[in-house]
Design a protein around this motif. Structure first.
Motif, PDB file in Angstrom:
ATOM      1  N   ILE A  39      81.186  35.196 -23.065  1.00  0.00           N
ATOM      2  CA  ILE A  39      81.623  34.513 -21.848  1.00  0.00           C
ATOM      3  C   ILE A  39      80.449  33.955 -21.057  1.00  0.00           C
ATOM      4  CG2 ILE A  39      82.674  34.908 -19.582  1.00  0.00           C
ATOM      5  CD1 ILE A  39      84.698  36.720 -21.027  1.00  0.00           C
ATOM      6  N   VAL A  40      79.402  34.770 -20.871  1.00  0.00           N
ATOM      7  CA  VAL A  40      78.232  34.311 -20.115  1.00  0.00           C
ATOM      8  C   VAL A  40      77.588  33.114 -20.794  1.00  0.00           C
ATOM      9  CG1 VAL A  40      75.911  34.927 -19.334  1.00  0.00           C
ATOM     10  CG2 VAL A  40      77.782  36.546 -19.048  1.00  0.00           C
ATOM     11  N   VAL A  43      80.270  29.885 -20.525  1.00  0.00           N
ATOM     12  CA  VAL A  43      80.454  29.204 -19.246  1.00  0.00           C
ATOM     13  C   VAL A  43      79.143  28.659 -18.680  1.00  0.00           C
ATOM     14  CG1 VAL A  43      82.515  30.531 -18.675  1.00  0.00           C
ATOM     15  CG2 VAL A  43      80.285  31.335 -17.899  1.00  0.00           C
ATOM     16  N   SER A  44      78.008  29.200 -19.127  1.00  0.00           N
ATOM     17  CA  SER A  44      76.723  28.676 -18.671  1.00  0.00           C
ATOM     18  C   SER A  44      76.269  27.508 -19.536  1.00  0.00           C
ATOM     19  CB  SER A  44      75.654  29.763 -18.700  1.00  0.00           C
ATOM     20  OG  SER A  44      75.391  30.174 -20.030  1.00  0.00           O
ATOM     21  N   ILE A  57      76.922  34.477 -12.856  1.00  0.00           N
ATOM     22  CA  ILE A  57      78.067  34.211 -13.729  1.00  0.00           C
ATOM     23  C   ILE A  57      78.881  35.482 -13.945  1.00  0.00           C
ATOM     24  CG2 ILE A  57      78.728  33.603 -16.096  1.00  0.00           C
ATOM     25  CD1 ILE A  57      76.403  31.605 -16.073  1.00  0.00           C
ATOM     26  N   SER A  58      78.205  36.602 -14.156  1.00  0.00           N
ATOM     27  CA  SER A  58      78.899  37.878 -14.351  1.00  0.00           C
ATOM     28  C   SER A  58      79.660  38.280 -13.100  1.00  0.00           C
ATOM     29  CB  SER A  58      77.903  38.978 -14.724  1.00  0.00           C
ATOM     30  OG  SER A  58      77.232  38.656 -15.915  1.00  0.00           O
ATOM     31  N   PHE A  61      82.809  36.443 -12.975  1.00  0.00           N
ATOM     32  CA  PHE A  61      83.705  37.014 -13.979  1.00  0.00           C
ATOM     33  C   PHE A  61      84.394  38.275 -13.455  1.00  0.00           C
ATOM     34  CE2 PHE A  61      84.096  39.652 -17.974  1.00  0.00           C
ATOM     35  CZ  PHE A  61      85.164  38.941 -18.495  1.00  0.00           C
ATOM     36  N   ALA A 131      83.843  31.254 -15.206  1.00  0.00           N
ATOM     37  CA  ALA A 131      83.743  32.705 -15.411  1.00  0.00           C
ATOM     38  C   ALA A 131      84.842  33.431 -14.638  1.00  0.00           C
ATOM     39  CB  ALA A 131      82.367  33.200 -14.970  1.00  0.00           C
ATOM     40  N   GLY A 185      75.845  41.479 -18.171  1.00  0.00           N
ATOM     41  CA  GLY A 185      75.699  40.039 -18.003  1.00  0.00           C
ATOM     42  C   GLY A 185      74.360  39.642 -17.409  1.00  0.00           C
TER      43      GLY A 185
END
Length: 223
Positions: A39-40, A43-44, A57-58, A61, A131, A185
C-alpha cells in the motif's frame, strides 16, 4: 451471572487496556504488515520512501482503518442498545461469528478475493488520500487473520449496549491495531523483514476461523 456479563461489568480502564493490547497483538499478525508494504509503495508511486513520507502515508492509511472501526462500533452500540443482551441478540451475534468462521475456513464462498486497490479504484501515486481510502476496507475485510479479533471486540461493544462505549472501544482497538502498521510504514527496513511472515497468513486464517466457530457455539450454549 455469566462470563459475558462479568466481562462487560469490569472496570472501564481494565476493559480499555485489554482492548488496546488485543488490538496491538492483532496488528502484528502476518497478513497485516506485509500488506502495508504494498500500500505504501502503491499510493506513493515509489518503491523507496523517506521515513517522513512513509509516516504520512501510513498515518492516512490508519485513519481510514480507525474511521471504519469507529463507525462499526457506533453501529454495534446502537444495535446492542436496542436489543440488549437478549437471546435474540446472542443468537444473532453467534450466527455472524459462525458464518465468518466458516468463510475463513473456505467452507462458505462469499465475496471476491480481488485486490482491494482494484476494488476501491485507487490509482497509483494517489498519496495520503489514496492511503485513507484503502484503509477503509482494511479495517475489517481486507485482513482475514485479524477478523476474529475485530469481530470479538465488535461483539463485546454491542453487548455493552452503548453507542459511546461502542465507538470508544473500537477506536481504542483501532489505535492499538494501527501502531505496528504505522511503525512498519515508517521504517522500510522493518517492512522488508515483515514480509517473511506472509507464509504464515493461511495458518492464522484457519486458526482464526476455528476460534470464531468456538466463540459462536460457546455463546449459543451459554444462552
Amino acid at each position: 451471572m455469566n462470563f459475558l456479563d462479568i466481562s462487560i461489568n469490569a472496570n472501564i480502564f481494565i476493559i480499555c487496556g485489554t482492548i488496546f493490547i488485543t488490538g496491538l497483538l492483532s496488528g502484528l499478525s502476518p497478513c497485516s504488515l506485509p500488506t502495508v508494504t504494498l500500500i505504501v509503495a502503491f499510493v506513493s508511486g515509489k518503491k523507496n520512501n523517506t521515513k517522513l513520507q512513509g509516516f504520512i502515508i501510513s498515518l492516512g492509511f490508519i485513519l481510514g482503518i480507525a474511521s471504519t472501526l469507529t463507525l462499526l462500533g457506533m453501529f454495534a452500540g446502537s444495535v446492542g442498545n436496542l436489543m440488549g443482551r437478549s437471546e435474540i441478540f446472542i443468537y444473532s451475534l453467534s450466527s455472524i461469528l459462525i458464518f465468518i468462521g466458516l468463510w475463513m475456513l473456505k467452507v462458505i464462498k462469499w465475496g471476491g478475493g480481488s485486490n482491494p486497490m482494484a476494488r476501491m479504484n485507487v490509482k497509483k501515486g494517489s498519496g495520503v488520500f489514496g492511503a485513507f481510502i484503502l484503509g477503509l476496507p482494511f479495517g475489517i475485510v481486507a485482513s482475514p487473520c485479524t477478523m476474529p479479533v475485530t469481530l470479538a471486540v465488535l461483539g463485546f461493544a454491542a453487548a455493552k449496549g452503548s453507542i459511546i462505549y461502542g465507538m470508544l472501544f473500537m477506536f481504542i482497538f483501532a489505535i492499538g491495531r494501527s501502531l505496528p502498521v504505522l511503525i512498519a510504514g515508517t521504517f522500510t527496513g522493518f517492512l522488508k523483514r515483515a514480509t517473511f511472515f506472509i507464509k504464515y497468513e493461511k495458518v492464522f486464517e484457519k486458526v482464526g476461523g476455528v476460534l470464531l466457530l468456538i466463540i459462536g457455539f460457546f455463546l449459543i450454549i451459554t444462552v
